[in-house]
Design a protein around this motif. Sequence first.
Motif, mmCIF file in Angstrom:
data_model
loop_
_atom_site.group_PDB
_atom_site.id
_atom_site.type_symbol
_atom_site.label_atom_id
_atom_site.label_comp_id
_atom_site.label_asym_id
_atom_site.label_seq_id
_atom_site.Cartn_x
_atom_site.Cartn_y
_atom_site.Cartn_z
ATOM 1 N N ASP A 159 9.732 102.109 27.925
ATOM 2 C CA ASP A 159 9.852 102.597 29.291
ATOM 3 C C ASP A 159 11.272 103.130 29.462
ATOM 4 O OD1 ASP A 159 8.484 103.068 31.618
ATOM 5 O OD2 ASP A 159 8.776 101.084 32.473
ATOM 6 N N PRO A 160 11.452 104.291 30.076
ATOM 7 C CA PRO A 160 12.797 104.839 30.255
ATOM 8 C C PRO A 160 13.550 104.134 31.379
ATOM 9 C CG PRO A 160 11.165 106.334 31.175
ATOM 10 C CD PRO A 160 10.404 105.229 30.512
ATOM 11 N N PRO A 161 14.861 104.362 31.486
ATOM 12 C CA PRO A 161 15.685 103.691 32.505
ATOM 13 C C PRO A 161 15.557 104.358 33.866
ATOM 14 C CG PRO A 161 17.072 105.068 31.118
ATOM 15 C CD PRO A 161 15.685 105.146 30.540
ATOM 16 N N LEU A 162 14.389 104.191 34.479
ATOM 17 C CA LEU A 162 14.110 104.759 35.796
ATOM 18 C C LEU A 162 14.591 103.800 36.870
ATOM 19 C CD1 LEU A 162 10.443 105.979 35.106
ATOM 20 C CD2 LEU A 162 12.594 107.195 34.670
ATOM 21 N N LEU A 163 15.272 104.311 37.874
ATOM 22 C CA LEU A 163 15.873 103.487 38.911
ATOM 23 C C LEU A 163 14.973 103.371 40.135
ATOM 24 C CD1 LEU A 163 19.441 105.054 38.681
ATOM 25 C CD2 LEU A 163 18.800 102.785 37.853
ATOM 26 N N VAL A 217 16.310 98.648 37.730
ATOM 27 C CA VAL A 217 15.978 99.677 36.739
ATOM 28 C C VAL A 217 14.864 99.140 35.851
ATOM 29 C CG1 VAL A 217 17.711 98.842 35.087
ATOM 30 C CG2 VAL A 217 16.968 101.234 34.993
ATOM 31 N N HIS A 218 14.024 100.060 35.368
ATOM 32 C CA HIS A 218 12.979 99.648 34.435
ATOM 33 C C HIS A 218 13.607 99.060 33.174
ATOM 34 C CE1 HIS A 218 9.393 102.248 35.992
ATOM 35 N NE2 HIS A 218 10.183 101.866 36.986
ATOM 36 N N GLN A 219 12.951 98.053 32.624
ATOM 37 C CA GLN A 219 13.382 97.469 31.358
ATOM 38 C C GLN A 219 13.074 98.448 30.210
ATOM 39 O OE1 GLN A 219 12.699 92.757 32.096
ATOM 40 N NE2 GLN A 219 10.853 93.967 31.840
ATOM 41 N N ALA A 243 15.349 93.760 38.425
ATOM 42 C CA ALA A 243 16.672 93.234 38.776
ATOM 43 C C ALA A 243 17.370 92.664 37.546
ATOM 44 C CB ALA A 243 16.547 92.172 39.864
ATOM 45 N N ALA A 244 16.623 91.951 36.699
ATOM 46 C CA ALA A 244 17.210 91.408 35.478
ATOM 47 C C ALA A 244 17.665 92.529 34.557
ATOM 48 C CB ALA A 244 16.204 90.513 34.764
ATOM 49 N N ALA A 245 16.897 93.595 34.493
ATOM 50 C CA ALA A 245 17.284 94.736 33.668
ATOM 51 C C ALA A 245 18.570 95.367 34.186
ATOM 52 C CB ALA A 245 16.155 95.760 33.634
ATOM 53 N N HIS A 275 26.711 91.405 38.148
ATOM 54 C CA HIS A 275 26.765 90.869 39.509
ATOM 55 C C HIS A 275 25.597 91.343 40.380
ATOM 56 C CE1 HIS A 275 30.730 89.333 38.604
ATOM 57 N NE2 HIS A 275 31.130 90.539 38.229
ATOM 58 N N TRP A 276 24.696 92.124 39.796
ATOM 59 C CA TRP A 276 23.571 92.662 40.577
ATOM 60 C C TRP A 276 22.636 91.534 41.000
ATOM 61 C CZ3 TRP A 276 22.184 97.336 42.592
ATOM 62 C CH2 TRP A 276 20.856 97.487 42.985
ATOM 63 N N THR A 277 22.245 91.556 42.253
ATOM 64 C CA THR A 277 21.224 90.642 42.753
ATOM 65 C C THR A 277 20.124 91.455 43.394
ATOM 66 O OG1 THR A 277 22.379 90.411 44.869
ATOM 67 C CG2 THR A 277 22.867 88.775 43.162
ATOM 68 N N THR A 278 18.942 90.870 43.485
ATOM 69 C CA THR A 278 17.840 91.567 44.133
ATOM 70 C C THR A 278 18.248 91.919 45.558
ATOM 71 O OG1 THR A 278 16.226 90.348 42.819
ATOM 72 C CG2 THR A 278 15.427 91.451 44.809
ATOM 73 N N PRO A 279 18.241 93.196 45.923
ATOM 74 C CA PRO A 279 18.751 93.602 47.238
ATOM 75 C C PRO A 279 17.957 93.000 48.391
ATOM 76 C CG PRO A 279 18.545 95.498 45.770
ATOM 77 C CD PRO A 279 17.851 94.363 45.106
#
Length: 440
Positions: free
Chosen positions: A28-32, A37-39, A422-424, A431-435
């Motif tokens: 899967d590509p890095p789609l935001l 982002v996709h894993q 979110a993990a990706a 520092h990213w958290t689920t918005p």
Amino acid sequence: MTPTPPRTPQSRRLTISDVRLTPILVADPPLLNTQGVHQPYTPRLIVEVVTADGVTGIGETYGDTKYLELARPLAGKLVGHSVTDLNGLFALADEVAVNAARVENSVDVGGLRGVQTADKLRLSVLSGFEVACLDAWGKAAGLPVHALLGGKVRDRVEYSAYLFYRWAEHPQGAGGASDGWGAATDPAGVVAQAERFADTYGFTSFKLKGGVFEPDQEIAAVRALAERFPGRPLRLDPNGAWSVPTSLYVAEELRDVLEYLEDPTSGTGRMAEVAANAGVPLATNMCVTTFGEIREAFTRNAVQVVLSDHHYWGGLRNTRELAAICRTFGVGLSMHSNTHLGISLAAMTHVAATVPNLDYACDSHYPWQTEDVITERLTFRDGHLDVTEAPGLGVELDHDKLAPLHRRWLDDDGTLRDRDDAAAMRVADPHWTTPHIPRW
């Protein structure tokens, strides 16, 4: 009790003798999106249903752990049943317990469908089995799946270009090879992406996945698309990332160019507030994903377009029932997509061919996928897929392509067996958290 009639030789040939489940990880590509982002790889489940006469039908659905936990016991219950007993699938699924811990207070598929429930989980699993049964039945009868659904009303099904903000590659160390598309993180990148979709596949309508950047930046991207493709249908989908005031602001800024605005805010109540003043149709694949959610949304005029998805609704026949309800209430119909392979695209095309009120071009992630499990990839021409007359789905499983994708799943340490956008994202930004929703 009325005795069960004896089975005829024909019915015995349609009896299921074996069910094979193959979980895979597909590139899967890095789609935001608003969650992250996709894993590099996403889980899918390939279903094979084998009849006593040796006919194999194939289906595809989500492959996350919670789906597998339901699919495995359900597969065992199918042995001895006829592939024509599609109503019986639902009764069998009700006999399988759902792990409450898997669904309680959880969200589905990267948080982009809304709150998960046991019923939604069952329907998504059932969809793969129903498609496999229809494929086997069609092959045995020498009929395409659309004939089993009542017959096609169109020879071609239109699809839309699905545009994403994206990175050129996955973060270093995350795995996954570059797909050659490059980055798209501003209006110019989005337009360049759309041009490639138009040139390569002939798409004439465009949908942008939003909720990634500040609303004004996404407004600018849609405006740039409108300038480059004047008069073409445009859509924007922030997956419920905006508040009601922000949704109304974006609607006002774009109402002259948008075909519809998809899930600008979350929940039927907030969608109804936006719909009352937006001046542009609102679409959803988040607040109307089960039959039980229809009444409130339609009576409150919260949505004007429903994006059907046979993976959500429990299969192709339920998709046709949804279409009939939409037609009754004067609600438009389109088709949602998530990361999928050729089996699901074939199924989407068959059911879309039978629905009279398919009012908008369907979504599809398929052009983004570099891997597949069928012998020959489906080909878009002029933004359409031709409706096949071949028996069943008209596609065949390629076990040589399937095997390495299954090996990838077996070799995974469990990190990628459940989609988590979110993990990706945390691979790039620790520092990213689920918005928090709404983000804006």
